[in-house]
Design a protein around this motif. Sequence first.
Motif: not given
Length: 128
Positions: A109-115, A117-119, A121-128
């Motif tokens: 469950e924690q690994r799913r949460f981390l994945s 969060l990574n997804a 943050t990557e979408k947020h970085i791409e928008k910038l």
Amino acid sequence: MPGRVFRKFRRGIYTAIDFADPLTIYFLPLILGVASIALPFIYVDISIQSAGIIRTVSEKTEIKPLFSGHIHSWNIKENQRVHRGQTLLVIETAQLDSKLKINLFQQREQRRFLSDLNALTEKHIEKL
């Protein structure tokens, strides 16, 4: 002859110790007393070499597990030689198994949460 002890030395010569003699009555206990007092101070180095294993009867080796449980099976017999890494007992631990399953579920469950969060943050970085 009462009170006499005969000893045989080399060449067949017999000598006698007279225990009724006053010198023997006082001197022999004195020698034995001094010898018994000196015994704790006498050190004798003993060295033994052997191909086998010598153990005292009172020597016991305790084996303690890291967790509790019921013994499921024995893989050894009494007085059997064991080697490093050999499985001695199989312990049935229902409580430990359930905790392990819960822990594995929480890890997934924690690994799913981390994945997730990574997804995000990557979408947020791409928008910038």
